[in-house]
Scaffold this motif. Structure first.
Motif, PDB file in Angstrom:
ATOM      1  N   LEU A 102      78.387  32.368  52.448  1.00  0.00           N
ATOM      2  CA  LEU A 102      78.147  32.464  51.132  1.00  0.00           C
ATOM      3  C   LEU A 102      79.707  32.734  50.479  1.00  0.00           C
ATOM      4  O   LEU A 102      79.983  31.995  49.309  1.00  0.00           O
ATOM      5  N   LEU A 103      80.445  33.566  50.749  1.00  0.00           N
ATOM      6  CA  LEU A 103      81.708  33.664  50.381  1.00  0.00           C
ATOM      7  C   LEU A 103      82.782  32.698  50.533  1.00  0.00           C
ATOM      8  O   LEU A 103      83.670  32.770  49.479  1.00  0.00           O
ATOM      9  N   GLU A 104      82.767  32.512  51.520  1.00  0.00           N
ATOM     10  CA  GLU A 104      83.948  31.570  52.176  1.00  0.00           C
ATOM     11  C   GLU A 104      84.346  30.489  51.014  1.00  0.00           C
ATOM     12  O   GLU A 104      85.598  30.277  50.443  1.00  0.00           O
ATOM     13  N   PRO A 105      83.396  29.807  50.486  1.00  0.00           N
ATOM     14  CA  PRO A 105      83.717  28.589  49.414  1.00  0.00           C
ATOM     15  C   PRO A 105      84.176  29.197  47.971  1.00  0.00           C
ATOM     16  O   PRO A 105      84.645  28.350  47.297  1.00  0.00           O
ATOM     17  N   GLN A 106      83.914  30.585  47.885  1.00  0.00           N
ATOM     18  CA  GLN A 106      84.260  31.075  46.663  1.00  0.00           C
ATOM     19  C   GLN A 106      85.608  31.663  46.430  1.00  0.00           C
ATOM     20  O   GLN A 106      86.214  32.119  45.496  1.00  0.00           O
ATOM     21  N   VAL A 107      86.337  31.741  47.932  1.00  0.00           N
ATOM     22  CA  VAL A 107      87.491  32.437  47.810  1.00  0.00           C
ATOM     23  C   VAL A 107      88.678  31.675  48.419  1.00  0.00           C
ATOM     24  O   VAL A 107      88.495  30.688  48.936  1.00  0.00           O
ATOM     25  N   THR A 108      90.112  32.101  48.206  1.00  0.00           N
ATOM     26  CA  THR A 108      90.970  31.158  48.582  1.00  0.00           C
ATOM     27  C   THR A 108      91.643  32.049  49.876  1.00  0.00           C
ATOM     28  O   THR A 108      92.242  31.256  50.692  1.00  0.00           O
ATOM     29  N   ARG A 109      91.441  33.112  50.185  1.00  0.00           N
ATOM     30  CA  ARG A 109      91.809  33.933  51.205  1.00  0.00           C
ATOM     31  C   ARG A 109      90.757  34.157  52.528  1.00  0.00           C
ATOM     32  O   ARG A 109      89.661  34.275  52.064  1.00  0.00           O
ATOM     33  N   PRO A 110      91.257  34.499  53.629  1.00  0.00           N
ATOM     34  CA  PRO A 110      90.296  34.732  54.765  1.00  0.00           C
ATOM     35  C   PRO A 110      89.245  35.606  54.783  1.00  0.00           C
ATOM     36  O   PRO A 110      89.483  36.674  53.881  1.00  0.00           O
ATOM     37  N   VAL A 111      88.078  35.375  55.193  1.00  0.00           N
ATOM     38  CA  VAL A 111      86.616  36.099  55.228  1.00  0.00           C
ATOM     39  C   VAL A 111      86.579  36.731  56.410  1.00  0.00           C
ATOM     40  O   VAL A 111      86.783  36.031  57.358  1.00  0.00           O
ATOM     41  N   GLY A 112      86.096  38.069  56.608  1.00  0.00           N
ATOM     42  CA  GLY A 112      85.865  38.439  57.971  1.00  0.00           C
ATOM     43  C   GLY A 112      84.679  39.450  57.758  1.00  0.00           C
ATOM     44  O   GLY A 112      84.209  39.737  56.974  1.00  0.00           O
ATOM     45  N   LEU A 113      84.642  39.993  59.104  1.00  0.00           N
ATOM     46  CA  LEU A 113      83.260  41.118  59.321  1.00  0.00           C
ATOM     47  C   LEU A 113      83.667  42.168  59.751  1.00  0.00           C
ATOM     48  O   LEU A 113      84.466  42.368  61.026  1.00  0.00           O
ATOM     49  N   ALA A 114      83.239  43.493  59.343  1.00  0.00           N
ATOM     50  CA  ALA A 114      83.411  44.585  60.052  1.00  0.00           C
ATOM     51  C   ALA A 114      81.814  44.877  60.364  1.00  0.00           C
ATOM     52  O   ALA A 114      80.868  45.001  59.551  1.00  0.00           O
ATOM     53  N   ASP A 115      81.410  44.790  61.483  1.00  0.00           N
ATOM     54  CA  ASP A 115      79.799  44.844  61.831  1.00  0.00           C
ATOM     55  C   ASP A 115      79.217  46.085  62.212  1.00  0.00           C
ATOM     56  O   ASP A 115      80.071  47.284  62.214  1.00  0.00           O
ATOM     57  N   ARG A 116      78.057  46.283  62.234  1.00  0.00           N
ATOM     58  CA  ARG A 116      77.446  47.477  62.420  1.00  0.00           C
ATOM     59  C   ARG A 116      77.863  48.284  63.567  1.00  0.00           C
ATOM     60  O   ARG A 116      77.921  49.683  63.534  1.00  0.00           O
ATOM     61  N   LEU A 117      78.363  47.658  64.821  1.00  0.00           N
ATOM     62  CA  LEU A 117      78.813  48.425  65.912  1.00  0.00           C
ATOM     63  C   LEU A 117      80.143  49.302  65.556  1.00  0.00           C
ATOM     64  O   LEU A 117      80.109  50.342  65.887  1.00  0.00           O
ATOM     65  N   THR A 118      80.829  48.757  64.733  1.00  0.00           N
ATOM     66  CA  THR A 118      81.924  49.696  63.916  1.00  0.00           C
ATOM     67  C   THR A 118      81.530  50.542  63.287  1.00  0.00           C
ATOM     68  O   THR A 118      81.971  51.571  63.571  1.00  0.00           O
ATOM     69  N   VAL A 119      80.789  49.957  62.178  1.00  0.00           N
ATOM     70  CA  VAL A 119      80.278  51.220  61.232  1.00  0.00           C
ATOM     71  C   VAL A 119      79.726  52.448  61.960  1.00  0.00           C
ATOM     72  O   VAL A 119      79.875  53.540  61.589  1.00  0.00           O
ATOM     73  N   ALA A 120      78.823  52.261  63.172  1.00  0.00           N
ATOM     74  CA  ALA A 120      78.224  53.274  63.699  1.00  0.00           C
ATOM     75  C   ALA A 120      79.090  54.312  64.319  1.00  0.00           C
ATOM     76  O   ALA A 120      78.815  55.350  64.794  1.00  0.00           O
ATOM     77  N   ARG A 121      80.441  53.722  64.568  1.00  0.00           N
ATOM     78  CA  ARG A 121      81.315  54.615  65.234  1.00  0.00           C
ATOM     79  C   ARG A 121      82.148  55.452  64.310  1.00  0.00           C
ATOM     80  O   ARG A 121      83.001  56.167  64.780  1.00  0.00           O
ATOM     81  N   GLY A 122      81.851  55.281  62.841  1.00  0.00           N
ATOM     82  CA  GLY A 122      82.298  56.149  62.106  1.00  0.00           C
ATOM     83  C   GLY A 122      83.311  55.908  61.180  1.00  0.00           C
ATOM     84  O   GLY A 122      83.868  54.905  61.475  1.00  0.00           O
ATOM     85  N   PRO A 123      83.725  56.602  60.103  1.00  0.00           N
ATOM     86  CA  PRO A 123      84.614  56.227  59.318  1.00  0.00           C
ATOM     87  C   PRO A 123      86.100  55.641  59.892  1.00  0.00           C
ATOM     88  O   PRO A 123      86.789  54.832  59.355  1.00  0.00           O
ATOM     89  N   GLU A 124      86.574  56.614  60.580  1.00  0.00           N
ATOM     90  CA  GLU A 124      87.966  56.339  61.251  1.00  0.00           C
ATOM     91  C   GLU A 124      87.976  54.890  62.169  1.00  0.00           C
ATOM     92  O   GLU A 124      88.779  54.165  61.771  1.00  0.00           O
ATOM     93  N   ALA A 125      86.859  54.784  62.758  1.00  0.00           N
ATOM     94  CA  ALA A 125      86.692  53.312  63.460  1.00  0.00           C
ATOM     95  C   ALA A 125      86.674  52.217  62.461  1.00  0.00           C
ATOM     96  O   ALA A 125      87.356  51.123  62.446  1.00  0.00           O
ATOM     97  N   LEU A 126      85.921  52.483  61.289  1.00  0.00           N
ATOM     98  CA  LEU A 126      85.933  51.416  60.324  1.00  0.00           C
ATOM     99  C   LEU A 126      87.326  51.138  59.605  1.00  0.00           C
ATOM    100  O   LEU A 126      87.689  50.330  59.360  1.00  0.00           O
ATOM    101  N   LEU A 127      87.992  52.397  59.423  1.00  0.00           N
ATOM    102  CA  LEU A 127      89.375  52.223  58.781  1.00  0.00           C
ATOM    103  C   LEU A 127      90.265  51.419  59.810  1.00  0.00           C
ATOM    104  O   LEU A 127      90.912  50.457  59.134  1.00  0.00           O
ATOM    105  N   ALA A 128      90.090  51.732  61.211  1.00  0.00           N
ATOM    106  CA  ALA A 128      91.036  50.968  62.213  1.00  0.00           C
ATOM    107  C   ALA A 128      90.452  49.523  61.944  1.00  0.00           C
ATOM    108  O   ALA A 128      91.525  48.726  62.243  1.00  0.00           O
ATOM    109  N   GLU A 129      89.264  49.286  62.050  1.00  0.00           N
ATOM    110  CA  GLU A 129      88.953  47.838  61.943  1.00  0.00           C
ATOM    111  C   GLU A 129      89.432  47.026  60.820  1.00  0.00           C
ATOM    112  O   GLU A 129      89.874  45.813  60.950  1.00  0.00           O
ATOM    113  N   LEU A 130      89.329  47.951  59.487  1.00  0.00           N
ATOM    114  CA  LEU A 130      89.743  46.975  58.315  1.00  0.00           C
ATOM    115  C   LEU A 130      91.256  46.746  58.269  1.00  0.00           C
ATOM    116  O   LEU A 130      92.022  45.904  58.020  1.00  0.00           O
ATOM    117  N   ALA A 131      92.219  47.837  59.008  1.00  0.00           N
ATOM    118  CA  ALA A 131      93.742  47.738  59.184  1.00  0.00           C
ATOM    119  C   ALA A 131      93.906  46.425  60.241  1.00  0.00           C
ATOM    120  O   ALA A 131      94.693  45.706  59.928  1.00  0.00           O
TER     121      ALA A 131
END
Ligand code: ADP
Length: 422
Positions: free
Chosen positions: A158-187
């Motif tokens: 849904l988002l891809e056609p609305q933006v000019t820059r790449p779209v990605g996913l941080a999935d539940r498996l990452t979120v379930a590992r806690g804030p630091e894992a999520l920050l590492a994934e975002l980085a």
């Protein structure tokens, strides 16, 4: 007080929704209808600006959002939240992506997150797919929305056609590992150039992780539930002082009016429940309104006892909505209903209604505009994401609740009245 978090919502009920969840923490939350004229005054720790940009042309939505951002910056905010619907309502030319990119440019940030999940209301995201209860979005009643029918459940698609820059996913498996894992994934995603990150969340615990990880992000985007943990986090780390207390309930008269322009499945059930209880009600028919105008409903209203909390509604099933839209056009049918409900709201206020219950996002926008309401203080919560608010209309203190389509349970209209006893 200096604003700690500045929120921009793409419609009115979305704004009351996020404002209500922020106010659960007991802090003062102020909601402005549209970008206020002039410099910030009497600002609260949490300021929410309600726009009516969800279905507006993109250029208009961008201009309004940028003006809102400038006002919030002038109020002192250094962190911002772009709030859209928990069902990611947008058209193919949708505004969610373009607005997020404009905010990113103005704020000089190169990544943001997208998390419309609202588990208490049955909205969850798994592997980038949005669910409404147990159904994928595109199989839920949202597929029949009058203005923004949702025909895909995958947020990246849904988002891809609305933006000019790449779209990605941080999935539940990452979120379930806690804030630091999520920050590492975002980085990690940032190093790959991913600017727009959809983040999975299926439960409030996931949102707590995401909020903790992203609390210092200059720009977050998502549904209201993601913002809910932020006041607590800001109070705990001293970003917010403990004296930022919430609103007192004002003295109010008893007259009540219920106005419903939402055609969602839940609102249909709410209207059915309310009329089954014997509440006086008037059903609006857009075709009849186009032919005969609003006078019949205004005459009916003038004869009502407002202490009996009468209901005026255009709420109808998808077939009736389609039939009206075929004859009047989508915008035409919507406008005629909104104009009639707005005129009814003004007439009810002038006749003594001091408690106004409105169902429907676009409908709420039209009604608040007609009532001349520009600032609301958030009060007691009726249902998750739907608070009573206190404001002034034509010199009168009134209470107003603005419910977006699918929110509340079947008994919402009576629940609202019980939550605000005289
Ligand atoms: P929701 O919060 O459920 O999305 P909205 O008020 O945002 O509700 O949107 C519903 C739209 O449908 C409004 O523009 C409203 O005027 C329009 N509408 C309401 N009743 C009818 C009807 N019977 N036929 C066609 N359109 C309608």
């Amino acid at each position: 007080m200096t604003t700690v978090l500045g929120c921009i919502a793409d419609d009115f009920t979305g704004a009351t929704d996020i404002a209500g969840l922020l106010a659960r923490s007991g802090v003062r939350v102020s909601l402005r209808i549209g970008v206020p004229d002039g410099p910030p005054r009497d600002t609260a720790a949490f300021e929410v600006i309600a726009l009516k940009s969800r279905t507006a042309p993109v250029a208009e939505a961008l201009a309004e959002t940028r003006a809102a951002l400038r006002w919030l910056q002038a109020a002192g905010a250094q962190r911002f939240f772009w709030k859209y619907c928990s069902t990611f309502d947008s058209t193919a030319e949708g505004n969610i992506g373009p607005v997020a990119e404009a905010l990113m440019t103005d704020l000089g940030v190169d990544q943001t997150i997208y998390c419309p999940a609202f588990p208490e209301n049955g909205r969850s995201i798994f592997m980038g797919n949005l669910f409404v209860g147990r159904q994928p979005l595109a199989e839920s009643p949202m597929k029949d929305h009058p203005l923004t029918p949702m025909r895909d459940s995958n947020l990246m698609r849904l988002l891809e056609p609305q933006v000019t820059r790449p779209v990605g996913l941080a999935d539940r498996l990452t979120v379930a590992r806690g804030p630091e894992a999520l920050l590492a994934e975002l980085a990690a995603l940032k190093t790959q150039g991913v600017a727009h990150v959809v983040v999975d969340a299926v439960a409030n615990e996931d949102l707590a992780v995401i909020a903790e990880a992203c609390r210092d992000m200059v720009l977050m985007t998502g549904g209201s539930a993601l913002a809910m943990p932020l006041p607590g986090l800001y109070l705990a780390d001293g970003t917010l002082s403990a004296d930022a207390r919430g609103a007192e309930r004002p003295q109010l008269g008893t007259g009540t009016i219920v106005l419903s322009g939402s055609c969602s499945a839940m609102t249909n059930r709410q209207v059915a429940d309310y009329t089954r209880r014997g509440a006086p009600s008037f059903k609006l028919d857009p075709l009849d309104l186009a032919e005969n105008g609003a006078q019949p409903v205004l005459d009916w209203l003038a004869a009502q006892d407002l202490d009996a909390a009468p209901l005026i509604y255009a709420t109808a099933n998808p077939e009736s909505v389609r039939a009206a839209q075929e004859r009047l056009g989508v915008a035409g049918a919507g406008e005629i209903v909104e104009a009639t409900l707005s005129a009814s709201a003004v007439a009810a206020r002038d006749a003594g209604a001091r408690r106004v219950i409105v169902a429907g996002g676009e409908t709420s926008g039209a009604v608040t505009k007609a009532l001349g309401v520009s600032q609301l203080d958030i009060g007691t919560e009726i249902a998750p994401g739907v608070p009573w608010t206190y404001c002034r209309s034509d010199g009168q203190q009134i209470a107003l609740t603005l419910k977006s389509g699918n929110f509340g349970t079947e008994t919402f209209f009576t629940d609202a009245q019980q939550r605000l006893p005289s």
